[in-house]
Motif scaffolding. Structure first.
Motif, PDB file in Angstrom:
ATOM      1  N   ARG A   1       0.884  -1.261   0.049  1.00 13.11           N
ATOM      2  CA  ARG A   1       0.506   0.129  -0.321  1.00 13.11           C
ATOM      3  C   ARG A   1       0.682   1.439   0.229  1.00 13.11           C
ATOM      4  N   ARG A   2       2.181   1.160   0.798  1.00 11.38           N
ATOM      5  CA  ARG A   2       2.524   2.746   0.632  1.00 11.38           C
ATOM      6  C   ARG A   2       3.625   2.537  -0.729  1.00 11.38           C
ATOM      7  N   PHE A   3       4.369   1.866  -1.276  1.00 11.55           N
ATOM      8  CA  PHE A   3       4.867   1.669  -2.237  1.00 11.55           C
ATOM      9  C   PHE A   3       4.330   2.594  -3.518  1.00 11.55           C
ATOM     10  N   TYR A   4       2.475   1.720  -3.344  1.00  7.18           N
ATOM     11  CA  TYR A   4       1.992   2.379  -4.416  1.00  7.18           C
ATOM     12  C   TYR A   4       1.444   3.413  -4.038  1.00  7.18           C
ATOM     13  N   GLY A   5       1.056   4.302  -2.997  1.00  5.61           N
ATOM     14  CA  GLY A   5       0.714   5.400  -2.429  1.00  5.61           C
ATOM     15  C   GLY A   5      -1.459   5.009  -2.021  1.00  5.61           C
ATOM     16  N   ILE A   6      -1.658   3.816  -2.005  1.00  4.20           N
ATOM     17  CA  ILE A   6      -2.885   3.612  -2.445  1.00  4.20           C
ATOM     18  C   ILE A   6      -3.832   3.133  -1.192  1.00  4.20           C
TER      19      ILE A   6
ATOM     20  N   LEU B   1       0.245  -7.176  -8.067  1.00  6.02           N
ATOM     21  CA  LEU B   1       1.409  -6.495  -8.165  1.00  6.02           C
ATOM     22  C   LEU B   1       1.559  -6.176  -9.917  1.00  6.02           C
ATOM     23  N   LYS B   2       0.554  -6.560 -10.833  1.00  8.38           N
ATOM     24  CA  LYS B   2       0.792  -6.518 -12.470  1.00  8.38           C
ATOM     25  C   LYS B   2      -0.317  -5.104 -11.829  1.00  8.38           C
ATOM     26  N   LEU B   3      -1.674  -5.563 -12.035  1.00  9.95           N
ATOM     27  CA  LEU B   3      -2.828  -3.943 -11.599  1.00  9.95           C
ATOM     28  C   LEU B   3      -1.565  -2.828 -11.273  1.00  9.95           C
ATOM     29  N   LEU B   4      -1.432  -2.728  -9.859  1.00 12.60           N
ATOM     30  CA  LEU B   4      -0.726  -1.961  -9.563  1.00 12.60           C
ATOM     31  C   LEU B   4       0.478  -1.567 -10.175  1.00 12.60           C
ATOM     32  N   GLU B   5       1.372  -1.863 -10.382  1.00 14.75           N
ATOM     33  CA  GLU B   5       2.686  -1.338 -12.150  1.00 14.75           C
ATOM     34  C   GLU B   5       1.404  -0.554 -13.054  1.00 14.75           C
ATOM     35  N   LEU B   6       0.466  -1.002 -13.318  1.00 15.74           N
ATOM     36  CA  LEU B   6      -0.188  -0.731 -14.899  1.00 15.74           C
ATOM     37  C   LEU B   6      -0.796   0.530 -14.502  1.00 15.74           C
ATOM     38  N   ARG B   7      -0.817   0.840 -13.232  1.00 14.66           N
ATOM     39  CA  ARG B   7      -1.406   2.137 -12.933  1.00 14.66           C
ATOM     40  C   ARG B   7      -1.262   3.320 -13.139  1.00 14.66           C
ATOM     41  N   LEU B   8      -1.525   3.992 -13.953  1.00  9.32           N
ATOM     42  CA  LEU B   8      -0.941   5.677 -14.549  1.00  9.32           C
ATOM     43  C   LEU B   8       0.064   6.358 -13.874  1.00  9.32           C
ATOM     44  N   ASP B   9      -0.147   6.393 -12.421  1.00  9.72           N
ATOM     45  CA  ASP B   9       1.131   7.322 -12.354  1.00  9.72           C
ATOM     46  C   ASP B   9       2.208   6.267 -11.607  1.00  9.72           C
ATOM     47  N   ASN B  10       2.079   4.808 -11.873  1.00 10.60           N
ATOM     48  CA  ASN B  10       3.135   4.250 -11.268  1.00 10.60           C
ATOM     49  C   ASN B  10       4.349   4.426 -12.905  1.00 10.60           C
ATOM     50  N   VAL B  11       3.254   4.128 -13.644  1.00 10.38           N
ATOM     51  CA  VAL B  11       3.611   3.640 -15.477  1.00 10.38           C
ATOM     52  C   VAL B  11       4.725   5.822 -15.335  1.00 10.38           C
ATOM     53  N   VAL B  12       3.515   6.419 -15.705  1.00  8.44           N
ATOM     54  CA  VAL B  12       4.526   7.298 -15.455  1.00  8.44           C
ATOM     55  C   VAL B  12       5.884   8.001 -14.198  1.00  8.44           C
ATOM     56  N   TYR B  13       6.070   7.136 -13.179  1.00  6.14           N
ATOM     57  CA  TYR B  13       7.008   6.956 -12.253  1.00  6.14           C
ATOM     58  C   TYR B  13       8.184   6.374 -12.777  1.00  6.14           C
ATOM     59  N   ARG B  14       7.570   4.942 -13.628  1.00  9.23           N
ATOM     60  CA  ARG B  14       8.354   4.084 -14.140  1.00  9.23           C
ATOM     61  C   ARG B  14       9.631   4.609 -14.699  1.00  9.23           C
ATOM     62  N   LEU B  15       8.553   5.618 -15.875  1.00  3.09           N
ATOM     63  CA  LEU B  15       9.031   6.290 -17.386  1.00  3.09           C
ATOM     64  C   LEU B  15      10.250   7.226 -17.394  1.00  3.09           C
TER      65      LEU B  15
ATOM     66  N   ALA C   1       4.829   9.780  -5.449  1.00  2.18           N
ATOM     67  CA  ALA C   1       3.741  10.709  -5.231  1.00  2.18           C
ATOM     68  C   ALA C   1       3.540  12.099  -5.876  1.00  2.18           C
ATOM     69  N   GLU C   2       4.818  12.198  -6.766  1.00  2.00           N
ATOM     70  CA  GLU C   2       5.260  12.990  -7.723  1.00  2.00           C
ATOM     71  C   GLU C   2       4.341  13.468  -8.854  1.00  2.00           C
ATOM     72  N   ALA C   3       4.504  11.606  -9.009  1.00  2.00           N
ATOM     73  CA  ALA C   3       3.113  11.237 -10.135  1.00  2.00           C
ATOM     74  C   ALA C   3       2.145  11.347  -9.783  1.00  2.00           C
ATOM     75  N   ARG C   4       1.810  11.212  -8.661  1.00  2.00           N
ATOM     76  CA  ARG C   4      -0.106  11.176  -8.734  1.00  2.00           C
ATOM     77  C   ARG C   4       0.095  12.263  -8.567  1.00  2.00           C
ATOM     78  N   GLN C   5       0.847  13.627  -8.457  1.00  2.00           N
ATOM     79  CA  GLN C   5      -0.115  14.679  -8.739  1.00  2.00           C
ATOM     80  C   GLN C   5      -0.090  15.656  -9.842  1.00  2.00           C
ATOM     81  N   LEU C   6       1.365  14.785 -10.863  1.00  2.00           N
ATOM     82  CA  LEU C   6       1.681  15.493 -11.848  1.00  2.00           C
ATOM     83  C   LEU C   6       0.427  15.489 -12.620  1.00  2.00           C
ATOM     84  N   VAL C   7      -0.276  13.945 -12.393  1.00  2.00           N
ATOM     85  CA  VAL C   7      -0.880  13.158 -13.314  1.00  2.00           C
ATOM     86  C   VAL C   7      -2.098  14.463 -12.975  1.00  2.00           C
ATOM     87  N   ARG C   8      -2.342  14.322 -11.975  1.00  2.00           N
ATOM     88  CA  ARG C   8      -4.071  15.215 -11.042  1.00  2.00           C
ATOM     89  C   ARG C   8      -3.604  16.273 -11.974  1.00  2.00           C
ATOM     90  N   HIS C   9      -2.758  17.501 -11.827  1.00  2.00           N
ATOM     91  CA  HIS C   9      -3.013  18.282 -12.633  1.00  2.00           C
ATOM     92  C   HIS C   9      -2.351  18.757 -14.458  1.00  2.00           C
TER      93      HIS C   9
END
Length: 207
Positions: A64-69, A93-107, A114-122
């Motif tokens: 939960r803390r890794f992925y911020g959910i 784990l596959k579903l969590l990795e395919l979340r948009l915020d995680n993909v933005v971070y992985r890219l 956390a920063e990826a989530r903020q950028l997506v929300r904006h």
């Protein structure tokens, strides 16, 4: 349950390992886990007997803390993973990795999830040409993630292009000059580098 808004380094100390929640700070000597590798609070250094349930709970909290959910999201992802073909823990784990915020971070567009989530929300990203501002959106193979045209002049994304060192995630393809990434395959268990024993989470939710 409300999202945790306190010092995230306390979460790493509670789990006894780096969760890389603070981006670049986690790789420096300033990381509190390196200085105080024990749980926070006045009883943090006391020895505690860990039960089987405690081990399972810690693994779930760690994910939960890794992925911020939140807990409700975690339960939802588990139920979805349980209905999928294959191994439930790996599906989760596959579903969590395919979340948009995680993909933005992985890219590499963000230094932390956390920063990826903020950028997506904006609203800085599009998926397949369409604006998407929901961090929990689950992507699929073939989806193209791109920085919006008006956001490309941001110092944040210019820094990404200048400092890009190549892609280390096999299931993603990155084109830094075009501010774009693409999902070329589903993430395999070997591609997920977080130290998690997912079978403990399955045992916890299966009770």
């Amino acid at each position: 349950m409300a999202r945790y808004t306190g010092p995230v380094c306390r979460l790493c100390r509670r789990e006894g390992q780096k969760l890389y929640l603070k981006g670049d700070k986690c790789y420096t000597d300033k990381c509190p886990v390196s200085k105080r590798n024990y749980a926070p609070g006045q009883h943090g250094q006391s020895r505690k007997k860990v039960t089987e349930y405690g081990l399972q709970l810690r693994e779930k909290q760690k994910v939960r803390r890794f992925y911020g959910i939140q807990e409700s999201q975690m339960r939802m992802y588990f139920n979805r993973a349980d209905r999928m073909a294959g191994i439930t823990g790996e599906n989760l784990l596959k579903l969590l990795e395919l979340r948009l915020d995680n993909v933005v971070y992985r890219l590499g567009f963000a230094s932390s999830r956390a920063e990826a989530r903020q950028l997506v929300r904006h609203g800085h990203f599009t998926v397949n040409g369409n604006k998407v501002d929901i961090p929990s959106s689950i992507l699929k193979v073939g989806d193209v993630i791109q920085v919006k045209e008006r956001s490309k002049n941001s110092p944040k994304f210019k820094e990404f292009v200048e400092n890009h060192r190549g892609n280390t995630v096999r299931w993603l393809e990155v084109s830094p000059e075009e501010y774009r990434g693409r999902i070329v395959a589903e993430p395999a268990r070997d591609d997920i580098d977080i130290p998690i024993e997912e079978h403990l989470i399955v045992e916890l939710y299966s009770k």
